[in-house]
Design a protein around this motif. Structure first.
Motif, PDB file in Angstrom:
ATOM      1  N   MET A   1      -1.146  -2.310  -1.944  1.00 57.59           N
ATOM      2  CA  MET A   1      -0.669  -3.634  -1.611  1.00 57.59           C
ATOM      3  C   MET A   1       0.005  -3.587  -0.256  1.00 57.59           C
ATOM      4  SD  MET A   1       1.123  -6.360  -4.174  1.00 57.59           S
ATOM      5  CE  MET A   1       0.397  -5.737  -5.649  1.00 57.59           C
ATOM      6  N   GLU A   2      -0.329  -4.568   0.592  1.00 55.16           N
ATOM      7  CA  GLU A   2       0.271  -4.636   1.919  1.00 55.16           C
ATOM      8  C   GLU A   2       0.637  -6.083   2.182  1.00 55.16           C
ATOM      9  OE1 GLU A   2      -1.281  -1.898   5.167  1.00 55.16           O
ATOM     10  OE2 GLU A   2      -1.892  -3.877   5.894  1.00 55.16           O
ATOM     11  N   ASN A   3       1.931  -6.330   2.334  1.00 55.08           N
ATOM     12  CA  ASN A   3       2.423  -7.683   2.591  1.00 55.08           C
ATOM     13  C   ASN A   3       1.856  -8.678   1.561  1.00 55.08           C
ATOM     14  OD1 ASN A   3       3.794  -9.745   3.881  1.00 55.08           O
ATOM     15  ND2 ASN A   3       2.153 -10.109   5.377  1.00 55.08           N
ATOM     16  N   GLY A   4       1.849  -8.260   0.307  1.00 49.52           N
ATOM     17  CA  GLY A   4       1.402  -9.138  -0.768  1.00 49.52           C
ATOM     18  C   GLY A   4      -0.099  -9.151  -0.997  1.00 49.52           C
ATOM     19  N   GLU A   5      -0.849  -8.603  -0.045  1.00 53.49           N
ATOM     20  CA  GLU A   5      -2.311  -8.596  -0.190  1.00 53.49           C
ATOM     21  C   GLU A   5      -2.757  -7.321  -0.906  1.00 53.49           C
ATOM     22  OE1 GLU A   5      -6.384  -9.059   2.495  1.00 53.49           O
ATOM     23  OE2 GLU A   5      -4.428  -8.983   3.479  1.00 53.49           O
ATOM     24  N   ILE A   6      -3.675  -7.465  -1.845  1.00 52.86           N
ATOM     25  CA  ILE A   6      -4.217  -6.308  -2.539  1.00 52.86           C
ATOM     26  C   ILE A   6      -5.433  -5.820  -1.753  1.00 52.86           C
ATOM     27  CG2 ILE A   6      -5.304  -5.491  -4.671  1.00 52.86           C
ATOM     28  CD1 ILE A   6      -3.526  -7.504  -6.168  1.00 52.86           C
ATOM     29  N   ILE A   7      -5.396  -4.556  -1.344  1.00 51.48           N
ATOM     30  CA  ILE A   7      -6.432  -4.018  -0.465  1.00 51.48           C
ATOM     31  C   ILE A   7      -7.244  -2.959  -1.217  1.00 51.48           C
ATOM     32  CG2 ILE A   7      -6.851  -2.875   1.750  1.00 51.48           C
ATOM     33  CD1 ILE A   7      -4.517  -4.430   2.809  1.00 51.48           C
ATOM     34  N   ALA A   8      -8.554  -3.001  -1.015  1.00 52.80           N
ATOM     35  CA  ALA A   8      -9.458  -2.097  -1.717  1.00 52.80           C
ATOM     36  C   ALA A   8      -9.503  -0.729  -1.062  1.00 52.80           C
ATOM     37  CB  ALA A   8     -10.862  -2.697  -1.737  1.00 52.80           C
ATOM     38  N   LYS A   9      -9.472   0.312  -1.901  1.00 51.80           N
ATOM     39  CA  LYS A   9      -9.707   1.679  -1.436  1.00 51.80           C
ATOM     40  C   LYS A   9     -11.058   2.171  -1.937  1.00 51.80           C
ATOM     41  CE  LYS A   9      -5.928   4.426  -2.034  1.00 51.80           C
ATOM     42  NZ  LYS A   9      -4.706   4.909  -2.746  1.00 51.80           N
TER      43      LYS A   9
ATOM     44  N   PHE B   1       4.760  -4.483 -18.878  1.00 53.91           N
ATOM     45  CA  PHE B   1       4.715  -5.943 -18.743  1.00 53.91           C
ATOM     46  C   PHE B   1       4.279  -6.373 -17.349  1.00 53.91           C
ATOM     47  CE2 PHE B   1       7.283  -4.950 -22.404  1.00 53.91           C
ATOM     48  CZ  PHE B   1       6.666  -5.736 -23.358  1.00 53.91           C
ATOM     49  N   ARG B   2       3.342  -5.613 -16.791  1.00 52.49           N
ATOM     50  CA  ARG B   2       2.668  -5.949 -15.545  1.00 52.49           C
ATOM     51  C   ARG B   2       1.215  -6.263 -15.856  1.00 52.49           C
ATOM     52  NH1 ARG B   2       4.603  -4.710 -10.442  1.00 52.49           N
ATOM     53  NH2 ARG B   2       6.531  -3.535 -10.589  1.00 52.49           N
ATOM     54  N   CYS B   3       0.623  -7.181 -15.088  1.00 50.21           N
ATOM     55  CA  CYS B   3      -0.822  -7.374 -15.172  1.00 50.21           C
ATOM     56  C   CYS B   3      -1.483  -6.097 -14.673  1.00 50.21           C
ATOM     57  CB  CYS B   3      -1.257  -8.565 -14.335  1.00 50.21           C
ATOM     58  SG  CYS B   3      -3.052  -8.717 -14.256  1.00 50.21           S
ATOM     59  N   GLU B   4      -2.383  -5.558 -15.446  1.00 48.86           N
ATOM     60  CA  GLU B   4      -2.992  -4.276 -15.085  1.00 48.86           C
ATOM     61  C   GLU B   4      -4.056  -4.427 -13.995  1.00 48.86           C
ATOM     62  OE1 GLU B   4      -3.139  -1.176 -18.196  1.00 48.86           O
ATOM     63  OE2 GLU B   4      -2.883  -2.841 -19.599  1.00 48.86           O
ATOM     64  N   TYR B   5      -4.339  -5.663 -13.588  1.00 49.74           N
ATOM     65  CA  TYR B   5      -5.300  -5.889 -12.506  1.00 49.74           C
ATOM     66  C   TYR B   5      -4.596  -6.251 -11.194  1.00 49.74           C
ATOM     67  CZ  TYR B   5      -8.677  -5.740 -16.264  1.00 49.74           C
ATOM     68  OH  TYR B   5      -9.423  -5.324 -17.337  1.00 49.74           O
ATOM     69  N   CYS B   6      -3.676  -7.240 -11.232  1.00 47.13           N
ATOM     70  CA  CYS B   6      -3.030  -7.673  -9.976  1.00 47.13           C
ATOM     71  C   CYS B   6      -1.604  -7.161  -9.834  1.00 47.13           C
ATOM     72  CB  CYS B   6      -3.060  -9.192  -9.855  1.00 47.13           C
ATOM     73  SG  CYS B   6      -1.915 -10.039 -10.955  1.00 47.13           S
ATOM     74  N   GLN B   7      -1.075  -6.503 -10.881  1.00 43.96           N
ATOM     75  CA  GLN B   7       0.258  -5.874 -10.839  1.00 43.96           C
ATOM     76  C   GLN B   7       1.418  -6.860 -10.912  1.00 43.96           C
ATOM     77  OE1 GLN B   7       0.775  -2.043 -10.353  1.00 43.96           O
ATOM     78  NE2 GLN B   7      -1.003  -2.586 -11.565  1.00 43.96           N
TER      79      GLN B   7
ATOM     80  N   ASN C   1      -6.917 -12.071  -4.234  1.00 43.35           N
ATOM     81  CA  ASN C   1      -6.220 -12.488  -3.012  1.00 43.35           C
ATOM     82  C   ASN C   1      -6.435 -13.954  -2.690  1.00 43.35           C
ATOM     83  OD1 ASN C   1      -4.976  -9.984  -2.383  1.00 43.35           O
ATOM     84  ND2 ASN C   1      -6.970  -9.212  -1.687  1.00 43.35           N
ATOM     85  N   GLU C   2      -6.686 -14.792  -3.704  1.00 39.18           N
ATOM     86  CA  GLU C   2      -6.824 -16.214  -3.378  1.00 39.18           C
ATOM     87  C   GLU C   2      -5.469 -16.702  -2.857  1.00 39.18           C
ATOM     88  OE1 GLU C   2      -8.250 -18.413  -6.740  1.00 39.18           O
ATOM     89  OE2 GLU C   2      -6.473 -18.011  -7.931  1.00 39.18           O
ATOM     90  N   PRO C   3      -5.481 -17.701  -1.947  1.00 42.49           N
ATOM     91  CA  PRO C   3      -4.282 -18.038  -1.170  1.00 42.49           C
ATOM     92  C   PRO C   3      -3.027 -18.291  -2.008  1.00 42.49           C
ATOM     93  CG  PRO C   3      -6.192 -19.183  -0.283  1.00 42.49           C
ATOM     94  CD  PRO C   3      -6.662 -18.467  -1.518  1.00 42.49           C
ATOM     95  N   GLU C   4      -3.136 -19.016  -3.108  1.00 49.99           N
ATOM     96  CA  GLU C   4      -1.933 -19.331  -3.893  1.00 49.99           C
ATOM     97  C   GLU C   4      -1.312 -18.045  -4.455  1.00 49.99           C
ATOM     98  OE1 GLU C   4      -5.104 -20.467  -5.075  1.00 49.99           O
ATOM     99  OE2 GLU C   4      -5.031 -22.087  -3.608  1.00 49.99           O
ATOM    100  N   ARG C   5      -2.154 -17.109  -4.866  1.00 49.92           N
ATOM    101  CA  ARG C   5      -1.641 -15.869  -5.457  1.00 49.92           C
ATOM    102  C   ARG C   5      -1.010 -14.990  -4.375  1.00 49.92           C
ATOM    103  NH1 ARG C   5      -6.277 -13.732  -9.399  1.00 49.92           N
ATOM    104  NH2 ARG C   5      -4.541 -12.738 -10.469  1.00 49.92           N
ATOM    105  N   LEU C   6      -1.619 -14.999  -3.195  1.00 48.83           N
ATOM    106  CA  LEU C   6      -1.062 -14.234  -2.069  1.00 48.83           C
ATOM    107  C   LEU C   6       0.329 -14.745  -1.704  1.00 48.83           C
ATOM    108  CD1 LEU C   6      -3.664 -13.610   0.771  1.00 48.83           C
ATOM    109  CD2 LEU C   6      -1.860 -12.091  -0.015  1.00 48.83           C
ATOM    110  N   ILE C   7       0.461 -16.063  -1.641  1.00 47.67           N
ATOM    111  CA  ILE C   7       1.749 -16.665  -1.260  1.00 47.67           C
ATOM    112  C   ILE C   7       2.822 -16.269  -2.274  1.00 47.67           C
ATOM    113  CG2 ILE C   7       2.972 -18.878  -1.124  1.00 47.67           C
ATOM    114  CD1 ILE C   7       0.268 -19.996   0.082  1.00 47.67           C
ATOM    115  N   ILE C   8       2.496 -16.356  -3.548  1.00 46.82           N
ATOM    116  CA  ILE C   8       3.480 -15.998  -4.586  1.00 46.82           C
ATOM    117  C   ILE C   8       3.873 -14.529  -4.449  1.00 46.82           C
ATOM    118  CG2 ILE C   8       3.748 -15.635  -7.087  1.00 46.82           C
ATOM    119  CD1 ILE C   8       2.020 -18.240  -7.392  1.00 46.82           C
ATOM    120  N   ARG C   9       2.890 -13.648  -4.241  1.00 48.60           N
ATOM    121  CA  ARG C   9       3.202 -12.215  -4.094  1.00 48.60           C
ATOM    122  C   ARG C   9       4.078 -11.957  -2.873  1.00 48.60           C
ATOM    123  NH1 ARG C   9      -2.220 -10.382  -4.009  1.00 48.60           N
ATOM    124  NH2 ARG C   9      -2.912 -11.141  -6.012  1.00 48.60           N
ATOM    125  N   ARG C  10       3.800 -12.677  -1.784  1.00 44.79           N
ATOM    126  CA  ARG C  10       4.608 -12.484  -0.565  1.00 44.79           C
ATOM    127  C   ARG C  10       6.047 -12.933  -0.792  1.00 44.79           C
ATOM    128  NH1 ARG C  10      -0.112 -13.921   3.727  1.00 44.79           N
ATOM    129  NH2 ARG C  10      -0.942 -11.823   3.683  1.00 44.79           N
TER     130      ARG C  10
END
Ligand SMILES: [Zn+2]
Length: 134
Positions: free
Chosen positions: A96-104, A19-25, A118-127
């Motif tokens: 993921m680092e401090n809510g930001e999804i980082i590319a490898k 029950f996780r989004c398979e793209y943004c987790q 990583n659009e701002p609203e989604r970043l804030i919610i993840r943080r």
């Protein structure tokens, strides 16, 4: 792209994804909106309702992905396929680092761009969520 799938299939796909989004987790339990079934290869491109073509996705990722399979990076000729959760492991391509999804990988760069991970609203919610979990 969201095409109609039976509720029993949705439950299977959701369970497989924990029950996780398979793209943004994101966890569905952290979302106000119900998650959706993404057709990795959309019907438009000949994709079907087989479990290996389905992914669990939050409404944001599903909407931004639409029927797309690729995007471009450095130039219009630099076409890169986006992440395929059935063929690739999330942790091989992202962290993921401090809510930001980082590319490898370039696949991850393309996915972060197209799905606006990583659009701002989604970043804030993840943080906020990660702070509340310690
Ligand atoms: Zn998502």
């Amino acid at each position: 792209m969201s095409q109609r799938v039976p509720n029993s299939v949705k439950l299977l796909v959701g369970t497989r994804a924990l029950f996780r989004c398979e793209y943004c987790q994101m966890l569905e339990s952290d979302s106000f909106l119900p998650f959706e079934i993404d057709h990795i290869v959309s019907q438009k491109h000949g994709g079907g309702n087989e479990l290996e073509n389905l992914a669990y996705a939050c409404p944001h990722c599903n909407q931004y992905k639409g029927t797309d399979l690729t995007t471009f990076l450095s130039s219009y000729k630099d076409i890169v396929a986006i992440f395929n959760p059935r063929e690739q492991a999330w942790a091989d391509h992202f962290y993921m680092e401090n809510g930001e999804i980082i590319a490898k990988s370039r696949v991850a760069e393309a996915t972060i761009k197209l799905l606006r991970l990583n659009e701002p609203e989604r970043l804030i919610i993840r943080r906020i969520l990660s702070e509340n979990r310690g």
